[in-house]
Design an enzyme around this catalytic site. Structure first.
Site, PDB file in Angstrom:
ATOM      1  N   ASN A 164     -10.141   0.272   0.754  1.00 21.68           N
ATOM      2  CA  ASN A 164      -9.084   0.032   1.735  1.00 21.68           C
ATOM      3  C   ASN A 164      -9.588   0.282   3.158  1.00 21.68           C
ATOM      4  OD1 ASN A 164      -7.472  -0.274  -0.484  1.00 21.68           O
ATOM      5  ND2 ASN A 164      -6.007   1.311   0.066  1.00 21.68           N
ATOM      6  N   HIS A 173      -9.765   4.789  -0.923  1.00 17.54           N
ATOM      7  CA  HIS A 173      -9.065   4.641   0.358  1.00 17.54           C
ATOM      8  C   HIS A 173      -9.946   5.234   1.454  1.00 17.54           C
ATOM      9  CE1 HIS A 173      -4.750   3.763  -0.984  1.00 17.54           C
ATOM     10  NE2 HIS A 173      -5.519   3.617  -2.033  1.00 17.54           N
ATOM     11  N   ASP A 221       0.849  -1.197   0.000  1.00 21.11           N
ATOM     12  CA  ASP A 221       0.000   0.000   0.000  1.00 21.11           C
ATOM     13  C   ASP A 221       0.893   1.260   0.000  1.00 21.11           C
ATOM     14  OD1 ASP A 221      -2.426   1.355   0.265  1.00 21.11           O
ATOM     15  OD2 ASP A 221      -2.520   1.148   2.445  1.00 21.11           O
TER      16      ASP A 221
HETATM   17  P1  13P Z   1      -8.726   3.925   6.857  1.00 16.80           P
HETATM   18  O1  13P Z   1      -7.661   3.807   7.899  1.00 16.80           O
HETATM   19  O2  13P Z   1      -9.440   5.204   6.918  1.00 16.80           O
HETATM   20  O3  13P Z   1      -9.612   2.732   6.807  1.00 16.80           O
HETATM   21  O4  13P Z   1      -7.961   3.964   5.442  1.00 16.80           O
HETATM   22  C1  13P Z   1      -7.204   2.862   5.044  1.00 16.80           C
HETATM   23  C2  13P Z   1      -6.511   3.102   3.759  1.00 16.80           C
HETATM   24  O5  13P Z   1      -6.965   3.849   2.924  1.00 16.80           O
HETATM   25  C3  13P Z   1      -5.257   2.369   3.534  1.00 16.80           C
HETATM   26  O6  13P Z   1      -4.598   2.773   2.386  1.00 16.80           O
END
Ligand code: 13P
Length: 281
Positions: free
Chosen positions: A228, A206, A80
């Site tokens: 995500n 995300h 990521d």
């Molecule tokens: P959150 O922590 O808001 O769920 O976002 C996760 C994310 O986008 C990881 O790339």
């Protein structure tokens, strides 16, 4: 079974559902995602933030790959938010099949140059590349982008960006944030509809923690194919540890960890149902 992210996203495109990509840091996180995916008969992504990738190194990557291999449902492993060509190269060499090359903090032309170079590198290894245009506010693993620096994704620019870079998926900013939403989340669905029309590759959202179900369903109907999730999982883990520790002077460590796994597993299962990937296997 360990599969490629490309394969998972192709199936999600055909089935009009979204994949859950869950950030993991350790064995408990990995177990929670795999157990939930198996129980829900769903595909899923195990996702490593660069700080977790740097902290856990090859043993953490090996854990994710082995857990995916032994799972009874298709799981892929993804890096990521990486802004580091070295980390991207290392993750491909370690056997990951997809990465997010994050040049969203760069000026447009620099983001194009960086992302195009990373696309060449990743495609040379047969991998899949997600990139971001626009800039998400919020905090994740010590990285904070203040609200005044955040930028929503411009659909016209996104079309040029996808064509110029050769990416396989695009993370868009439509009012989503990393971490906690201040007030009720507001997503710009008109913008998302324009983005869906303008861009030939699947869209990624995300910051799925804390997004109400109707907003998530609408985003999926408008072409989002990967969501995500990190904050809600971390909080489930920490909350379970805190409440178990509070009630006992010397808890059994494995029982404590199993409580944390169960708390995270429940969050993952709920997301897999919401995203529409449950029951697809
Ligand atoms: P959150 O922590 O808001 O769920 O976002 C996760 C994310 O986008 C990881 O790339």
């Amino acid at each position: 079974m360990l599969v490629s992210t490309r394969q998972l996203l192709q199936a999600a495109q055909q089935g009009n559902y979204a994949l859950g990509a869950f950030n993991v840091y350790n064995l408990e996180g990995v177990r929670a995602v795999v157990l939930a995916a198996e129980t829900e008969r769903s595909p899923a992504l195990l996702q490593l933030h660069p700080s977790a990738f740097a902290y856990g190194g090859p043993p953490l990557v090996a854990l994710c790959l082995a857990a995916a291999k032994h799972a009874s449902v298709p799981i892929s492993v993804h890096l990521d938010h990486s802004a580091s060509p070295d980390a991207i190269q290392a993750s491909m060499a370690a056997g990951l099949t997809s990465i997010m090359a994050d040049g969203s903090h760069l000026a447009y032309h620099d983001n194009v140059t960086f992302t195009r170079q990373m696309a060449k590198l990743v495609h040379a290894s047969g991998g899949f590349i997600e990139a971001e245009l626009g800039l998400l506010s919020g905090t994740e693993d010590g990285l904070t982008v203040p609200e005044y620096e955040a930028k929503l994704t411009d659909p016209q620019q996104a079309a040029s960006f996808a064509a110029e870079t050769g990416i396989d998926a695009l993370a868009v900013c439509i009012g989503n944030v990393h971490g906690h939403y201040h007030g009720a989340p507001q997503l710009d669905f008109d913008r998302l509809a324009l983005l869906q029309r303008a861009i030939p590759v699947p869209l990624v959202l995300h910051g799925a923690s804390g997004l109400p179900a109707p907003l998530v369903r609408r985003a999926i109907a408008l072409g989002v194919r990967k969501l995500n999730v990190n904050t809600e999982l971390r909080e489930a883990y920490l909350g379970a540890l805190k409440s178990s520790l509070g009630s006992s002077q010397s808890p059994d460590l494995l029982a404590l960890l199993q409580t944390a796994v169960a708390a995270m597993q429940a969050v993952v299962a709920e997301k897999l149902q919401l995203f529409g990937s449950a029951g697809r296997i």
